[in-house]
Design a protein around this motif. Structure first.
Motif, mmCIF file in Angstrom:
data_model
loop_
_atom_site.group_PDB
_atom_site.id
_atom_site.type_symbol
_atom_site.label_atom_id
_atom_site.label_comp_id
_atom_site.label_asym_id
_atom_site.label_seq_id
_atom_site.Cartn_x
_atom_site.Cartn_y
_atom_site.Cartn_z
ATOM 1 N N ARG A 137 0.638 -1.389 -0.050
ATOM 2 C CA ARG A 137 0.039 -0.019 -0.018
ATOM 3 C C ARG A 137 0.911 1.318 0.024
ATOM 4 O O ARG A 137 0.452 2.120 0.559
ATOM 5 N N ASN A 138 2.060 1.146 -0.567
ATOM 6 C CA ASN A 138 2.990 2.163 -0.727
ATOM 7 C C ASN A 138 2.837 3.158 -1.944
ATOM 8 O O ASN A 138 2.951 2.449 -3.053
ATOM 9 N N PRO A 139 2.297 4.084 -2.023
ATOM 10 C CA PRO A 139 1.734 4.728 -3.279
ATOM 11 C C PRO A 139 3.144 5.072 -4.226
ATOM 12 O O PRO A 139 2.795 4.864 -5.449
ATOM 13 N N ARG A 140 4.302 5.304 -3.600
ATOM 14 C CA ARG A 140 5.408 5.441 -4.431
ATOM 15 C C ARG A 140 5.549 4.081 -5.262
ATOM 16 O O ARG A 140 6.171 4.257 -6.408
ATOM 17 N N ARG A 141 5.631 2.992 -4.431
ATOM 18 C CA ARG A 141 5.954 1.753 -5.049
ATOM 19 C C ARG A 141 4.925 1.447 -6.177
ATOM 20 O O ARG A 141 5.347 0.813 -7.100
ATOM 21 N N VAL A 142 3.763 1.703 -5.778
ATOM 22 C CA VAL A 142 2.524 1.685 -6.972
ATOM 23 C C VAL A 142 2.814 2.378 -8.082
ATOM 24 O O VAL A 142 2.723 1.761 -9.384
ATOM 25 N N VAL A 143 3.120 3.709 -8.018
ATOM 26 C CA VAL A 143 3.537 4.268 -9.210
ATOM 27 C C VAL A 143 4.661 3.890 -9.952
ATOM 28 O O VAL A 143 4.725 3.910 -11.035
ATOM 29 N N ARG A 144 5.833 3.557 -9.156
ATOM 30 C CA ARG A 144 6.777 3.033 -9.953
ATOM 31 C C ARG A 144 6.576 1.545 -10.712
ATOM 32 O O ARG A 144 6.973 1.481 -11.744
ATOM 33 N N ALA A 145 5.876 0.916 -9.961
ATOM 34 C CA ALA A 145 5.476 -0.344 -10.775
ATOM 35 C C ALA A 145 4.480 -0.105 -11.867
ATOM 36 O O ALA A 145 4.792 -0.831 -12.792
ATOM 37 N N LEU A 146 3.582 0.632 -11.674
ATOM 38 C CA LEU A 146 2.650 0.757 -13.021
ATOM 39 C C LEU A 146 3.837 1.535 -14.156
ATOM 40 O O LEU A 146 3.484 1.246 -15.373
ATOM 41 N N GLU A 147 4.374 2.579 -13.656
ATOM 42 C CA GLU A 147 5.291 3.222 -14.694
ATOM 43 C C GLU A 147 6.105 2.206 -15.495
ATOM 44 O O GLU A 147 6.185 1.973 -16.636
ATOM 45 N N ILE A 148 6.697 1.105 -14.833
ATOM 46 C CA ILE A 148 7.576 0.105 -15.244
ATOM 47 C C ILE A 148 6.903 -0.776 -16.176
ATOM 48 O O ILE A 148 7.285 -1.037 -17.310
ATOM 49 N N HIS A 149 5.556 -0.935 -15.693
ATOM 50 C CA HIS A 149 4.990 -2.066 -16.493
ATOM 51 C C HIS A 149 4.555 -1.626 -17.795
ATOM 52 O O HIS A 149 4.212 -1.969 -18.893
ATOM 53 N N ARG A 150 3.854 -0.095 -17.770
ATOM 54 C CA ARG A 150 3.476 0.625 -19.128
ATOM 55 C C ARG A 150 4.544 0.658 -20.009
ATOM 56 O O ARG A 150 4.391 0.651 -21.265
ATOM 57 N N LEU A 151 5.939 0.779 -19.490
ATOM 58 C CA LEU A 151 6.898 0.642 -20.234
ATOM 59 C C LEU A 151 7.401 -0.574 -21.006
ATOM 60 O O LEU A 151 7.910 -0.510 -21.958
ATOM 61 N N THR A 152 7.422 -1.427 -20.229
ATOM 62 C CA THR A 152 7.951 -3.020 -20.486
ATOM 63 C C THR A 152 6.884 -4.038 -20.713
ATOM 64 O O THR A 152 7.350 -5.031 -21.117
ATOM 65 N N GLY A 153 5.725 -3.784 -20.074
ATOM 66 C CA GLY A 153 4.990 -4.815 -19.926
ATOM 67 C C GLY A 153 5.264 -5.761 -18.909
ATOM 68 O O GLY A 153 4.767 -7.025 -18.632
ATOM 69 N N ARG A 154 6.204 -5.342 -17.763
ATOM 70 C CA ARG A 154 6.673 -6.300 -16.895
ATOM 71 C C ARG A 154 6.734 -5.405 -15.687
ATOM 72 O O ARG A 154 6.954 -4.326 -15.591
ATOM 73 N N PHE A 155 6.624 -5.936 -14.408
ATOM 74 C CA PHE A 155 6.586 -5.160 -13.250
ATOM 75 C C PHE A 155 8.028 -5.413 -12.565
ATOM 76 O O PHE A 155 8.783 -6.171 -12.912
ATOM 77 N N PRO A 156 8.376 -4.308 -11.760
ATOM 78 C CA PRO A 156 9.633 -4.037 -11.283
ATOM 79 C C PRO A 156 10.232 -5.718 -10.635
ATOM 80 O O PRO A 156 11.337 -6.233 -10.861
#
Length: 123
Positions: free
Chosen positions: A91-110
């Protein structure tokens, strides 16, 4: 080591820490690593995450989604795609934003990228 107004990231920390540890070991001493964040210490002891760099434009889109839809909705999105990654978010907003950012860029999660092996001096 770094000016307080300068940029500093986990990769720089690991490089500096590994060099310092190697120097202490070369003098026949035992290094002590104290303080810091769990993320930085994990990168030092378990290896740097191999997650690609972010993209500020994509990050801004995810942050807009967070503002518009809320944290719970974004966590539901991650849960639907990768339950283990959703649990890792804590439930960490910073982690959620980073995870979705990377997923949108690569199709994979951190969490799917793995880690670089740590220097042998930090094991």
């Amino acid at each position: 080591m770094v000016d307080v107004t300068g940029a500093f990231d986990v990769a720089q920390f690991v490089t500096l820490a590994e060099d310092a540890i190697a120097g202490v070991l070369a003098r026949g001493r035992t290094p002590l690593v104290v303080g810091g964040t769990g993320f930085y210490l994990a990168a030092l002891t378990r290896g740097l995450p191999l997650t690609p760099p972010g993209d500020s434009a994509v990050r801004e889109q995810v942050e807009a989604d967070l503002s518009a839809r809320g944290l719970d909705a974004l966590l539901v999105d991650i849960q639907a795609l990768n339950p283990a990654e959703a649990a890792r978010m804590e439930r960490n907003p910073r982690r959620v934003v980073r995870a979705l950012e990377i997923h949108r860029l690569t199709g994979r999660f951190p969490g799917e990228f793995g880690r670089r092996a740590p220097a042998s001096s930090t094991r």
